[in-house]
Design a protein around this motif. Structure first.
Motif, PDB file in Angstrom:
ATOM      1  N   GLU A 109      16.126  -2.722  34.778  1.00  0.00           N
ATOM      2  CA  GLU A 109      16.381  -2.942  33.350  1.00  0.00           C
ATOM      3  C   GLU A 109      16.929  -4.332  33.147  1.00  0.00           C
ATOM      4  O   GLU A 109      17.274  -5.033  34.113  1.00  0.00           O
ATOM      5  N   GLY A 110      17.018  -4.730  31.874  1.00  0.00           N
ATOM      6  CA  GLY A 110      17.526  -6.071  31.561  1.00  0.00           C
ATOM      7  C   GLY A 110      16.379  -7.025  31.264  1.00  0.00           C
ATOM      8  O   GLY A 110      15.644  -7.398  32.177  1.00  0.00           O
ATOM      9  N   ILE A 111      16.239  -7.423  30.001  1.00  0.00           N
ATOM     10  CA  ILE A 111      15.144  -8.300  29.601  1.00  0.00           C
ATOM     11  C   ILE A 111      15.191  -9.630  30.343  1.00  0.00           C
ATOM     12  O   ILE A 111      14.152 -10.154  30.778  1.00  0.00           O
ATOM     13  N   ASP A 112      16.394 -10.190  30.518  1.00  0.00           N
ATOM     14  CA  ASP A 112      16.510 -11.462  31.224  1.00  0.00           C
ATOM     15  C   ASP A 112      16.010 -11.347  32.658  1.00  0.00           C
ATOM     16  O   ASP A 112      15.405 -12.291  33.193  1.00  0.00           O
ATOM     17  N   ASN A 113      16.274 -10.206  33.297  1.00  0.00           N
ATOM     18  CA  ASN A 113      15.781 -10.007  34.663  1.00  0.00           C
ATOM     19  C   ASN A 113      14.255 -10.029  34.701  1.00  0.00           C
ATOM     20  O   ASN A 113      13.649 -10.560  35.636  1.00  0.00           O
ATOM     21  N   CYS A 114      13.654  -9.477  33.664  1.00  0.00           N
ATOM     22  CA  CYS A 114      12.198  -9.430  33.589  1.00  0.00           C
ATOM     23  C   CYS A 114      11.614 -10.828  33.379  1.00  0.00           C
ATOM     24  O   CYS A 114      10.713 -11.252  34.114  1.00  0.00           O
ATOM     25  N   VAL A 115      12.114 -11.556  32.388  1.00  0.00           N
ATOM     26  CA  VAL A 115      11.526 -12.857  32.071  1.00  0.00           C
ATOM     27  C   VAL A 115      11.835 -13.904  33.133  1.00  0.00           C
ATOM     28  O   VAL A 115      11.136 -14.925  33.234  1.00  0.00           O
ATOM     29  N   ASP A 116      12.865 -13.680  33.943  1.00  0.00           N
ATOM     30  CA  ASP A 116      13.195 -14.618  35.022  1.00  0.00           C
ATOM     31  C   ASP A 116      12.548 -14.246  36.351  1.00  0.00           C
ATOM     32  O   ASP A 116      12.758 -14.919  37.360  1.00  0.00           O
ATOM     33  N   THR A 117      11.763 -13.181  36.358  1.00  0.00           N
ATOM     34  CA  THR A 117      11.022 -12.796  37.560  1.00  0.00           C
ATOM     35  C   THR A 117       9.952 -13.845  37.848  1.00  0.00           C
ATOM     36  O   THR A 117       9.309 -14.367  36.933  1.00  0.00           O
ATOM     37  N   GLU A 118       9.753 -14.145  39.126  1.00  0.00           N
ATOM     38  CA  GLU A 118       8.755 -15.144  39.523  1.00  0.00           C
ATOM     39  C   GLU A 118       7.559 -14.482  40.191  1.00  0.00           C
ATOM     40  O   GLU A 118       7.709 -13.574  41.006  1.00  0.00           O
ATOM     41  N   ILE A 119       6.378 -14.929  39.840  1.00  0.00           N
ATOM     42  CA  ILE A 119       5.139 -14.563  40.525  1.00  0.00           C
ATOM     43  C   ILE A 119       4.410 -15.862  40.835  1.00  0.00           C
ATOM     44  O   ILE A 119       4.137 -16.656  39.929  1.00  0.00           O
TER      45      ILE A 119
END
Length: 287
Positions: A109-119
């Motif tokens: 959870e956590g929107i910031d965690n999602c948008v800061d994920t790297e691929i």
């Protein structure tokens, strides 16, 4: 000053997805340096985000994706200002990419965690900025959740046909039936039920005791003129209806209102040869 050729502009346009005039201007300002021009266009996107920070984002798409083994799944929503942008190819492509990032996120959870994920070395935050630069609209990830099956069980998802509302449900089950197709079909039906009915909570234990007490007080006030020995029974009856309307497991199933959601799941699990229960769910809706 470096001459900006049409070939250079076209190259930057293909790389950035920006308009021809924006690309030409960026190249002129950076003396033909494509990398610097790309960075300039990205800053333009960031500036647009700041400028439109207070704008409402009620349009967009809800997306979800499950892992190949079905043991994890994620749901997220990408929002923008207008339906016109929400239907654009760039926005739809970014929303599909968001589903990949949501599933890849190491935090549940956590929107910031999602948008800061790297691929592949790129964060979704960068993709978001590039999209804003293209569309000129405030765009943001407004919801994100990931479920993981810890032991035996499965995850069901349902996205409504308009792609503006969706649900994800985590089920716990006996290991022997977690892959049963009929049980999984029931799981999808339950996800669809949640999407349609908007339950307040999974069961009565998930409702704030203060909210329950408030409801009881309201009902008691409504029947205060009834005989004293009847008030509690009437209030209890009203509370039963309240729970049936708002608690998922007690709601009449949308496809068969002669049974509750809990009964539908129990019957499906028994038919598969085991037991199953709903652990938790999330429902996202735009607007």
């Amino acid at each position: 000053m470096t001459e900006i050729s049409a070939a250079m502009v076209i190259k930057l346009r293909k790389m950035s997805g920006q308009g021809m005039m924006d690309c030409k201007q960026a190249l002129q300002e950076t003396d033909g340096d494509v990398d610097k021009a790309m960075e300039l266009l990205r800053k333009k996107g960031l500036a647009t985000l700041v400028k439109r920070a207070e704008r409402e984002t009620k349009n967009g798409l809800v997306v979800c994706k499950a892992s190949e083994d079905g043991k994890s799944a994620a749901i997220a929503s990408l929002c923008c200002e207008t339906d016109f942008v929400a239907k654009s190819d760039d926005f739809i492509s970014a929303a599909k990419t968001l589903a990949d990032y949501a599933l890849a996120c190491s935090q549940n959870e956590g929107i910031d965690n999602c948008v800061d994920t790297e691929i592949n070395g790129k964060k979704f935050r960068d993709i978001l900025t590039e999209l804003v630069s293209k569309t000129g609209e405030k765009t943001q990830v407004s919801d994100y959740q990931k479920f993981v099956v810890d032991n035996a069980g499965f995850i069901s998802t349902y996205i409504h046909f308009n792609e503006k509302v969706g649900t994800m449900v985590l089920f716990e089950s006996d290991a022997s039936i977690e892959d049963n197709e009929d049980l999984k079909k029931t799981g999808i039906d339950i996800a669809m039920h949640i999407t349609a009915t908007k339950p307040l909570a999974l069961d009565k234990d998930d409702i704030d005791p203060k909210a329950i007490e408030s409801e009881r007080s309201i009902y008691a006030e409504q029947v205060k003129d009834k005989p004293a020995n009847m008030i509690d029974k009437i209030v209890d009856g009203k509370m039963s209806r309240f729970f049936a309307e708002n608690c998922l497991v007690e709601q009449p199933f949308v496809k068969d209102d002669s049974r509750t959601v809990a009964q539908v799941l129990e019957d499906a699990a028994k038919k598969a040869g085991g037991q199953a229960k709903i652990v938790k769910y999330v429902r996202f809706e735009l607007g």
